[in-house]
Design an enzyme around this catalytic site. Structure first.
Site, PDB file in Angstrom:
ATOM      1  CD  GLU A  12      -4.052   6.625   2.436  1.00  0.00           C
ATOM      2  OE1 GLU A  12      -3.939   5.426   2.742  1.00  0.00           O
ATOM      3  OE2 GLU A  12      -3.087   7.403   2.345  1.00  0.00           O
ATOM      4  CG  HIS A  21       0.637   6.312  -0.935  1.00  0.00           C
ATOM      5  ND1 HIS A  21      -0.569   6.838  -1.333  1.00  0.00           N
ATOM      6  CD2 HIS A  21       0.412   5.743   0.288  1.00  0.00           C
ATOM      7  CE1 HIS A  21      -1.487   6.595  -0.399  1.00  0.00           C
ATOM      8  NE2 HIS A  21      -0.916   5.927   0.577  1.00  0.00           N
ATOM      9  CG  HIS A  45      -1.588   1.304   1.484  1.00  0.00           C
ATOM     10  ND1 HIS A  45      -2.840   1.616   1.007  1.00  0.00           N
ATOM     11  CD2 HIS A  45      -1.166   2.406   2.174  1.00  0.00           C
ATOM     12  CE1 HIS A  45      -3.154   2.841   1.373  1.00  0.00           C
ATOM     13  NE2 HIS A  45      -2.160   3.337   2.097  1.00  0.00           N
ATOM     14  CD  GLU A  46       2.266   3.640   3.795  1.00  0.00           C
ATOM     15  OE1 GLU A  46       2.710   4.702   3.329  1.00  0.00           O
ATOM     16  OE2 GLU A  46       1.217   3.583   4.462  1.00  0.00           O
TER      17      GLU A  46
END
Length: 485
Positions: free
Chosen positions: A427, A352, A348-349
């Site tokens: 997100e 970004h 997920h990070e």
């Protein structure tokens, strides 16, 4: 159309109270949810037990109640300062201090530095009781605080010193550039702030953050190999991989990456890792620091206690302490994510990064900064802006304060709302990216675990959430992950 200084002051004051009223209303709506939502929602019945749900509800309620009183105090304090002319008084006081050392009004930048120091000292003193209550009552009550009183004060002093060492030279340089920059000073100021922001991002984790926390390279093993493999699979130029000892302050979890170009680092909080323990040397150092603080507290308590009572209770206290340590050790095993879940969080990070969210935020930030400085250049010579707040001179620092904090206040509120909405969109996109890497199941599990560990309350008022939550609520994220499958 000309606006008088009285109208400017009244408009600023009214708008500050409108914003406060709006924020208070939103908090009231969310607080009502905390009070009435006492049953686990259907969507989470299989993954969230009633006991944890209740703990999260009470934690959220306590924080909301605390926020109401602290915000009310801040609003009254700010209004009082404006009404009695606290800003011009502090500026005059700064000048009088300098006058004792034969520095006159021509040393405006030096006076600005003194003003900043005095304002910081006032802010620290007035906010200290609220910080203490938040840390040692709210966070302590709900099992998150890991700090001793001695560590807290040591940490606060260190933060103040470090921040002033950074902020004061930057402030002085900024004022100097404005003074000598001519009609187009806003261009030079923007370039200066851009360079400073990039520099601070570059040096923060390597030179500033280690002053407060210990960064340990993640040991060789399955997790490290899998993280490196994950980074390589999406061409993330991973340079270093650290674990930070966030557990010495709090049991809240986090992970992030930083760095420019081919020099990326990933940082994992030790509270995020289910099976991680500090290396022996680091553990001894932490235990020594904690022992020094605990010893000072122990000495104070022993001075107050009677010798006979201490002797009689020592065995019972030792037994109780042993039981508490066993319970604490047992609880620690429940905190954090397993390796697959950690990889999902990092997916997920890194999403970004892959989706250029960091770059997009940087561009938006710099465009906004440039426009604000351009508007500042158009307003800085408006005398009525200074007289509205009780100044008979036009110091540059005060102009920055008045224009950026008060005049731009409506614009700042709109921008903040827009950035919150954009952040939520990012997100969801990062979650979808993790799904594409076949980590949706592990990410769902990690989100649920982290929500439990951090006592995040899964139910939110829609208006409060829309206005405040830069990260979507748990149920929305879980639903979105299911839709992407």
């Amino acid at each position: 159309m000309e606006i008088s200084d009285v109208e400017i002051f009244r408009s600023v004051l009214v708008f500050l109270w409108i914003v406060y009223g709006w924020e208070t209303y939103l908090s009231y709506r969310q607080r009502k949810i905390y009070r009435t939502a006492t049953v686990v929602p259907n969507e989470l019945e299989k993954v969230l037990d009633q006991e944890t749900f209740e703990k999260a509800r009470l934690y959220g309620l306590d924080k909301s109640n605390f926020g109401f009183w602290s915000n009310l105090y801040s609003q009254i304090e700010s209004t009082f300062i404006l009404l009695i002319g606290g800003l011009p008084w502090l500026w005059t006081k700064s000048g009088k201090i300098l006058a004792r050392y034969d520095y006159g009004p021509e040393y405006e930048i030096t006076q600005s530095i003194v003003f900043t120091l005095l304002a910081t000292l006032f802010s620290v003193v007035t906010s200290l009781p609220w910080s203490l209550y938040s840390t040692f009552v709210i966070e302590e009550k709900h099992g998150f605080n890991k700090q001793t009183l001695g560590f807290f004060f040591k940490d606060q002093i260190k933060k103040i010193v470090v921040m002033q060492c950074i902020a004061l030279p930057i402030t002085a340089s900024l004022l100097y550039i404005i003074k000598i920059g001519g009609d187009y000073f806003f261009i030079y100021v923007w370039l200066f702030t851009l360079v400073m922001s990039l520099l601070l991002v570059t040096i923060y984790a390597d030179y500033i953050a280690p002053l407060f926390d210990k960064f340990t390279p993640l040991p060789d093993g399955e997790l490290r190999r899998n993280i490196e493999k994950l980074a390589e699979s999406i061409n993330f130029p991973l340079k270093k991989l650290y674990v930070v000892d966030g557990s010495k302050r709090s049991s809240h979890s986090n992970a992030y990456f930083y760095g420019f170009f081919k020099n990326k680092r990933i940082v994992l909080f030790d509270t995020l890792l289910e099976d991680f323990t500090l290396p022996d040397d680091d553990k001894k150092t932490d235990e020594t620091e904690k022992k020094e603080t605990d010893d000072s507290i122990k000495e104070e308590s022993e001075d107050k206690a009677k010798g006979d009572e201490v002797t009689e209770k020592s065995e019972d206290d030792k037994t109780t302490k042993d039981d508490e340590e066993k319970t604490e050790a047992k609880d620690r095993k429940k905190v954090g994510c397993n390796n697959e879940e950690v990889l999902a969080v990092l997916s997920h990070e890194l999403g970004h990064w892959k989706l250029n969210h960091v770059l997009k935020n940087l561009v938006i930030s710099q465009v906004n900064t440039f426009l604000c400085f351009m508007m500042f250049a158009m307003l800085i010579n408006r005398k009525e802006l200074f007289t509205a707040f009780g100044f008979n001179t036009q110091p540059t620092l005060i102009g920055l304060l008045i224009i950026f904090q008060f005049v731009f206040s409506p614009y700042n509120e709109i921008l903040s709302f827009c950035m919150t909405a954009l952040s939520r969109k990012f997100e969801f996109q990062a979650d979808a990216f993790a799904k594409k890497l076949q980590r949706a199941t592990a990410l769902r599990s990690a989100l649920i675990k982290l929500n439990k560990d951090n006592l995040g309350f899964p139910i939110s008022d829609w208006l409060f959430s829309t206005w405040h939550y830069s990260h979507p609520p748990l149920i929305e994220r879980l639903n979105a992950l299911e839709k992407t499958e």
